[in-house]
Design an enzyme around this catalytic site. Structure first.
Site, PDB file in Angstrom:
ATOM      1  N   CYS A   1      27.300 -14.857 -83.469  1.00 52.04           N
ATOM      2  CA  CYS A   1      26.714 -14.578 -82.420  1.00 52.04           C
ATOM      3  C   CYS A   1      27.504 -13.878 -81.414  1.00 52.04           C
ATOM      4  CB  CYS A   1      25.673 -15.472 -81.875  1.00 52.04           C
ATOM      5  SG  CYS A   1      24.651 -15.029 -80.345  1.00 52.04           S
ATOM      6  N   PRO A   2      27.555 -12.525 -81.343  1.00 47.04           N
ATOM      7  CA  PRO A   2      28.430 -11.714 -80.619  1.00 47.04           C
ATOM      8  C   PRO A   2      28.284 -12.192 -78.988  1.00 47.04           C
ATOM      9  CG  PRO A   2      27.039 -10.153 -81.525  1.00 47.04           C
ATOM     10  CD  PRO A   2      26.706 -11.426 -82.117  1.00 47.04           C
TER      11      PRO A   2
END
Length: 386
Positions: free
Chosen positions: A169-170
């Site tokens: 998850c950025p």
């Protein structure tokens, strides 16, 4: 004078860990290298909540209830705590095999598969593992040189194998895996509630102002005055941010709620591991939503196997120049001087004691005297007389 001195330099294990991660606070904080979107997440949450607490909350606390800012503060603190816990923790990285372990695994694979003729493709490196009467395949990771545990996968961004890998998850700047999935789920759940809360009370704020002075007058009112405090520009900005955030965050929360109820990961759902043509049942599901939720969100949290703050001692040799220091009780060794010689700058009184004579029998053959021969004075005796 140069002296080689061996010193032990203390090196932490996180400094030598492979992969593409960044560490802070002496290895206590672990994140991915791409942290730009994570900073954007912090900016959006902090900025929106700051505007809401600074302007709308004061008016709503006076007009409606003082519990409104209190509940908003609780949601904000909980969302920030779970976000930082997700971003700064080890998601469940599996250590890579040591050279000896990798060589042993290679020998084991060659013994199992046999020699492959040249030009032919070697068979896939897979081991079969049984879980709840269901065959699960353990795949070999060519980067980490290990057979990955069930539900583990290699993250191409962090370059690590992560146990019970869900996704990278950025927005949180880290992988989501076995050790931080529950905090990720609680973060998006609390963020959804906070977004709905701020969006709703922004609409209530505009409605209350419109009932008093009319909607058009509310838009025309000069911002920044209290108790009027319309601040329409800030309110519209908050409404827009919450509106566009609402769909993505609430939708993501609903999707992960569905996965938690089935005890399934995002990676397994995308690959269709337990659905599709194979019609294979999920061996990790208990067949009960409550049991699945309890296992994922309330089960025991395994410790990190990286030992990031462990100590590695490395010896390094350094050259030092200079004379060796002497202790207070040490004395200089005496210098050997010939007879009749004195140290410069010092007068020395020395008594020369003649050496004991050597008998005829003790002298060598070429030095023995014949009867009636006079003794020849030695050179040392002449020096003594002078």
């Amino acid at each position: 004078m140069s002296v080689m001195v061996a010193r032990k330099k203390v090196v932490r294990k996180w400094e030598k860990l492979p992969g593409r991660n960044t560490f802070c606070c002496d290895g206590r904080i672990m994140m991915a290298r791409q942290k730009g979107i994570f900073y954007l997440t912090l900016f959006l949450i902090l900025g929106t909540c700051a505007l809401f607490f600074a302007f709308e909350c004061r008016y709503l606390a006076v007009q409606l209830s003082p519990a409104i800012p209190v509940f908003a503060a609780v949601l904000f603190l909980f969302a920030m705590a779970t976000l930082l816990r997700t971003s700064f923790s080890d998601p469940g990285v599996i250590p890579r095999a040591l050279p000896d372990e990798a060589a042993f695994i290679e020998m084991e694979i060659e013994a199992t598969n046999g020699t492959v003729p040249q030009g032919q493709r070697p068979p896939p490196r897979i081991k079969n593992f049984q879980i709840n009467n269901q065959i699960v395949k353990l795949k070999y990771c060519y980067t980490c040189k290990i057979f990955r545990p069930p539900r583990a996968s290699h993250c191409s961004i962090c370059d690590n194998c992560v146990e019970r890998f869900d996704h990278h998850c950025p927005w949180v700047g880290n992988c989501v895996g076995k050790r931080n999935y529950r905090y990720f789920y609680l973060f998006i759940l609390s963020l959804s509630l906070l977004t709905i809360y701020i969006f709703t009370f922004n609409i209530v704020y505009v409605a209350l102002k419109s009932l008093k002075i009319g909607f058009l007058n509310t838009l025309k009112e000069t911002p920044g005055t209290y108790p009027s405090m319309s601040l329409t520009v800030h309110t519209v900005l908050e409404v827009l941010i919450c509106f566009f955030t609402l769909w993505s965050v609430v939708g993501l929360t609903g999707f992960h709620t569905f996965l938690v109820a089935l005890n399934q990961t995002t990676n397994e759902d995308i690959k269709g591991s337990w659905t599709g043509k194979n019609r294979v049942q999920n061996p990790y599901s208990h067949g009960n939503i409550v049991k699945n939720c309890c296992e994922v969100l309330c089960g025991p949290l395994p410790p990190s196997v990286l030992d990031r703050r462990g100590i590695l001692q490395q010896e390094e040799s350094t050259a030092q120049e200079g004379s060796c220091p002497r202790g207070p009780g040490t004395q200089e060794p005496p210098t050997t001087q010939g007879p009749g010689q004195a140290q410069e700058g010092h007068s020395v009184l020395s008594l020369q004691v003649p050496a004991p004579s050597v008998s005829d029998t003790e002298m060598p053959e070429e030095k023995q005297r014949t009867p009636g021969e006079l003794p020849v004075p030695s050179l040392d005796a002449g020096r003594a007389e002078h």
